[in-house]
Design a protein around this motif. Structure first.
Motif, PDB file in Angstrom:
ATOM      1  N   THR A 469       2.375  -2.159   4.457  1.00  0.00           N
ATOM      2  CA  THR A 469       2.619  -3.523   4.941  1.00  0.00           C
ATOM      3  C   THR A 469       3.352  -4.327   3.883  1.00  0.00           C
ATOM      4  OG1 THR A 469       0.537  -3.427   6.197  1.00  0.00           O
ATOM      5  CG2 THR A 469       1.499  -5.608   5.850  1.00  0.00           C
ATOM      6  N   MET A 470       4.243  -5.210   4.341  1.00  0.00           N
ATOM      7  CA  MET A 470       4.874  -6.182   3.458  1.00  0.00           C
ATOM      8  C   MET A 470       4.913  -7.519   4.178  1.00  0.00           C
ATOM      9  SD  MET A 470       8.380  -5.827   1.195  1.00  0.00           S
ATOM     10  CE  MET A 470       7.777  -4.309   0.464  1.00  0.00           C
ATOM     11  N   LEU A 471       4.656  -8.613   3.419  1.00  0.00           N
ATOM     12  CA  LEU A 471       4.680  -9.962   3.955  1.00  0.00           C
ATOM     13  C   LEU A 471       5.575 -10.826   3.085  1.00  0.00           C
ATOM     14  CD1 LEU A 471       1.465  -8.861   3.987  1.00  0.00           C
ATOM     15  CD2 LEU A 471       1.174 -10.960   5.310  1.00  0.00           C
ATOM     16  N   ILE A 478       4.117 -10.142  -0.540  1.00  0.00           N
ATOM     17  CA  ILE A 478       2.906  -9.339  -0.701  1.00  0.00           C
ATOM     18  C   ILE A 478       3.227  -7.938  -0.207  1.00  0.00           C
ATOM     19  CG2 ILE A 478       0.502  -8.978  -0.005  1.00  0.00           C
ATOM     20  CD1 ILE A 478       0.328 -12.002   0.557  1.00  0.00           C
ATOM     21  N   ALA A 479       2.905  -6.931  -1.011  1.00  0.00           N
ATOM     22  CA  ALA A 479       3.025  -5.530  -0.603  1.00  0.00           C
ATOM     23  C   ALA A 479       1.650  -4.907  -0.732  1.00  0.00           C
ATOM     24  CB  ALA A 479       4.032  -4.793  -1.479  1.00  0.00           C
ATOM     25  N   LEU A 480       1.160  -4.304   0.337  1.00  0.00           N
ATOM     26  CA  LEU A 480      -0.174  -3.712   0.274  1.00  0.00           C
ATOM     27  C   LEU A 480      -0.294  -2.561   1.256  1.00  0.00           C
ATOM     28  CD1 LEU A 480      -2.982  -5.765   2.056  1.00  0.00           C
ATOM     29  CD2 LEU A 480      -0.573  -6.005   2.602  1.00  0.00           C
ATOM     30  N   GLY A 481      -1.381  -1.814   1.118  1.00  0.00           N
ATOM     31  CA  GLY A 481      -1.671  -0.718   2.014  1.00  0.00           C
ATOM     32  C   GLY A 481      -2.958  -0.044   1.608  1.00  0.00           C
ATOM     33  N   SER A 482      -3.350   0.949   2.403  1.00  0.00           N
ATOM     34  CA  SER A 482      -4.592   1.661   2.142  1.00  0.00           C
ATOM     35  C   SER A 482      -4.510   3.057   2.730  1.00  0.00           C
ATOM     36  CB  SER A 482      -5.779   0.933   2.773  1.00  0.00           C
ATOM     37  OG  SER A 482      -6.974   1.689   2.645  1.00  0.00           O
ATOM     38  N   VAL A 569       0.343  -5.629  -4.556  1.00  0.00           N
ATOM     39  CA  VAL A 569       1.080  -6.377  -5.574  1.00  0.00           C
ATOM     40  C   VAL A 569       1.811  -7.505  -4.860  1.00  0.00           C
ATOM     41  CG1 VAL A 569       1.427  -4.325  -7.020  1.00  0.00           C
ATOM     42  CG2 VAL A 569       3.209  -4.998  -5.398  1.00  0.00           C
ATOM     43  N   GLY A 570       2.307  -8.471  -5.636  1.00  0.00           N
ATOM     44  CA  GLY A 570       3.040  -9.550  -4.997  1.00  0.00           C
ATOM     45  C   GLY A 570       3.652 -10.517  -5.988  1.00  0.00           C
ATOM     46  N   ARG A 571       4.296 -11.520  -5.422  1.00  0.00           N
ATOM     47  CA  ARG A 571       4.864 -12.618  -6.200  1.00  0.00           C
ATOM     48  C   ARG A 571       4.445 -13.902  -5.521  1.00  0.00           C
ATOM     49  NH1 ARG A 571      11.137 -12.570  -6.487  1.00  0.00           N
ATOM     50  NH2 ARG A 571      10.891 -13.352  -4.361  1.00  0.00           N
ATOM     51  N   ASP A 572       3.882 -14.849  -6.305  1.00  0.00           N
ATOM     52  CA  ASP A 572       3.380 -16.088  -5.710  1.00  0.00           C
ATOM     53  C   ASP A 572       4.467 -17.157  -5.673  1.00  0.00           C
ATOM     54  OD1 ASP A 572       3.523 -17.310  -8.235  1.00  0.00           O
ATOM     55  OD2 ASP A 572       1.383 -17.040  -8.639  1.00  0.00           O
TER      56      ASP A 572
END
Length: 593
Positions: A469-471, A478-482, A569-572
């Motif tokens: 997933t990416m948002l 935001i990049a995340l997954g499981s 991980v991400g960038r705010d």
């Protein structure tokens, strides 16, 4: 009632910095990715290096003979794109051919279930088009760990122990590789795989004398698809034990391999609370998360709180509906659903209206395009999906619920990767002795049922569970997954809701108790489902469990720290980079500065 506040304690901090961040399901892969960033590589160089290390250090969770789905966003791009590393069914893998063998399901272990392996070619494509490093430098980490050894993680040791009898009695080449002493290795045993190290060295060697970096990588891609993999395909064409208890030959051949390559394709997206959420298309289960978020978006915040009975019930019931659509409509076929129809406002409103005060025990797919849904036979008598730390459960027949890896990287230039490699687990099929790996079993996610969007069709991709997933929101990302098979998005959902609605820090959201519905058709052999089934971590609390049971959910407690292996991980909004990783299984770590 406000959203449940986060716990004051977290298992590790949310990391923040301005240089680069990496997170994955194994500390060595995270350290590898961060090492590449420190040496001047970008996020794509780092992800590829880490991915090949994951083949070595998490062999029970992924391998070179497996597959890959990633979402990547190069710096300056308006939208991310999908890195498609899911190979199709071989020409010889037809419904009629499987029925002729007396099979009503594709086996869960054995070479007959092998699709065209896609992971390695996809990683090399990413390196060629978006990386900066030489292939030799990227592969040096994995070559070193394969040749010189690494300490075997507890999950891998346990997996080998579960299939030890299968290895001794039937898959003797796997016993030679993973049980050289005749007994399963204990955790932290230093294991080596010189055969795979030699394969990687061979990929580097074919580019010697070629002046252009891209052409050197292309030479390695050709060698992999037409030199290495045909040897694996030939090996599994000798009949061997499969999960149905029979001995079958594989059908993958040289023509299947030579005719395929990885590619990039557009992502699909939907909005939630001001964020754009990007997933791969309906050949994955990813759009089910988009449906879920869109159906939850209009609801009051308290109904989105996974830590309350009302919120947990809402999440479980909405996901039953979206996964029923997945099980009826998703796949790589002409009969698959159109994404616009699936995410249409009026359709989702009709679906959301079905959520009641009690748990539904039905599988209720909709008709997003007015067509009647097609469902396979529902099986409830072969057990349920194991709830644990995500480690595969396997037995002497080779029955397997192989799990997955995940890695995320963001660099200081703005390149971002969210990748979920899987398949080719050491318990998938017999190890090829001169290659040091085995082929995957992704075809078990297809149905031997004509006319279903996820039917077994030669040349078409099996519908995969891999779903990174990416948002994005303005400059934020935001990049995340499981890992987790069918539960991958179900475990990402509470993390996203706690971050985007509950204002949790990423590590707080990952640490918080998780849950998932078991009322989905299992994508892995033997393809069962559990009507009204729900699995929760005990930390969600007795009161919530009791209220869910009063609403009709069949709740299974999984332990305090058992569900989900999310990393992110991400960038705010201020431009700071961040990373967080899952503590469950005591394997995943984040790093960065």
């Amino acid at each position: 009632m406000s959203f449940t506040p986060p716990a004051s304690f977290t298992t590790r901090p949310t990391l923040r910095g301005s240089f680069g961040m990496s997170a994955s399901t194994h500390w060595t892969a995270t350290a590898t990715a961060q090492s590449v960033l420190e040496r001047g590589g970008n996020a794509f160089d780092a992800a590829v290096a880490a991915a090949f290390v994951l083949h070595v250090v998490e062999p029970h969770l992924n391998g070179p003979g497996g597959d890959l789905v990633a979402i990547v966003r190069p710096a300056g791009a308006d939208e991310p794109i999908v890195l498609m590393g899911q190979g199709p069914a071989p020409a010889g893998a037809s419904i009629a051919a499987f029925h002729a063998r007396g099979l009503d399901l594709v086996p869960g272990a054995g070479g007959l279930a092998a699709a065209v392996p896609g992971a390695v070619d996809a990683w090399l494509l990413l390196l060629r088009d978006h990386g900066t490093w030489e292939l030799a430098d990227v592969l040096d980490y994995a070559i070193g760990y394969a040749r010189d050894g690494h300490p075997l993680v507890a999950g891998a040791a346990a997996t080998i122990g579960r299939v030890a009898e299968l290895f001794r009695d039937h898959w003797t080449t796997s016993a030679d590789l993973w049980m050289p002493t005749g007994e399963p290795p204990t955790p932290n045993t230093v294991v080596r795989n010189p055969a795979y190290a030699a394969v990687l060295e061979g990929l580097v060697a074919v580019g010697a004398g070629i002046d252009d970096r891209g052409l050197r990588i292309d030479a390695a891609r050709r060698e992999w698809m037409t030199g290495v993999l045909p040897r694996a395909a030939a090996f599994v064409r000798t009949p061997h034990r499969h999960s149905d208890g029979g001995d079958h030959p594989g059908v993958l051949d040289d023509a299947d391999l030579a005719g395929w390559s990885a590619s990039f394709e557009p992502a699909v997206s939907a909005t939630f609370r001001g964020w754009r959420v990007f997933k791969a298309g309906v050949w994955t289960q990813g759009p089910a998360l988009l449906q879920t978020l869109r159906m939850l978006d209009p609801l009051d915040d308290e109904l989105l709180d996974p830590s309350t009975a009302a919120g947990a019930h809402t999440l479980l019931e909405v996901q039953k509906l979206t996964y029923a659509d997945r099980d009826a409509w998703f796949g790589d076929a002409d009969t698959a659903v159109d994404i616009d129809a699936l995410l249409a406002d009026d359709y989702l409103a009709r679906r959301a209206s079905l959520v009641g005060a009690t748990a539904s025990a039905e599988l209720r797919p909709g008709s997003p395009e007015g067509r009647p849904p097609v469902l396979p036979p529902l099986r409830t008598d072969a057990g349920v999906t194991s709830a644990g730390t995500g480690e595969p459960t396997v037995d002497r027949r080779g029955q397997t619920r192989g799990d997955t890896c995940h890695l995320d990287v963001v660099d200081r230039w703005g390149n971002v990767v969210s990748a979920t490699p899987s398949g080719g687990w050491l318990q998938s099929s017999p190890a090829v002795p001169d290659l040091g790996f085995c082929l995957g079993t992704r075809l078990q996610a297809t149905w031997l049922l004509p006319g279903h969007p996820a039917s077994l069709i030669p040349g078409r991709r099996p519908r995969t569970t891999l779903t990174p997933t990416m948002l994005t929101r303005g400059h934020e990302v935001i990049a995340l997954g499981s890992p987790g098979g069918d539960q991958q998005d179900a475990w990402q959902l509470p993390v996203l809701l706690r971050m985007l609605v509950g204002a949790y820090e990423p590590q707080q959201a990952i640490d918080a108790p998780s849950l998932h519905t078991a009322a989905v058709l299992d994508s892995f052999w033997p393809r069962t489902w559990t009507p009204s089934g729900a699995v929760v971590e005990d930390r969600i609390g007795d009161a919530v469990v009791e209220q869910l049971e009063r609403r009709g959910h069949r709740v299974r407690r999984a332990g305090d720290w058992a569900l989900g292996r999310v990393s992110a991980v991400g960038r705010d909004a201020d431009g700071l980079l961040w990373a967080a990783a899952n503590p469950r299984g005591m394997q995943g770590y984040a790093a960065g500065r």
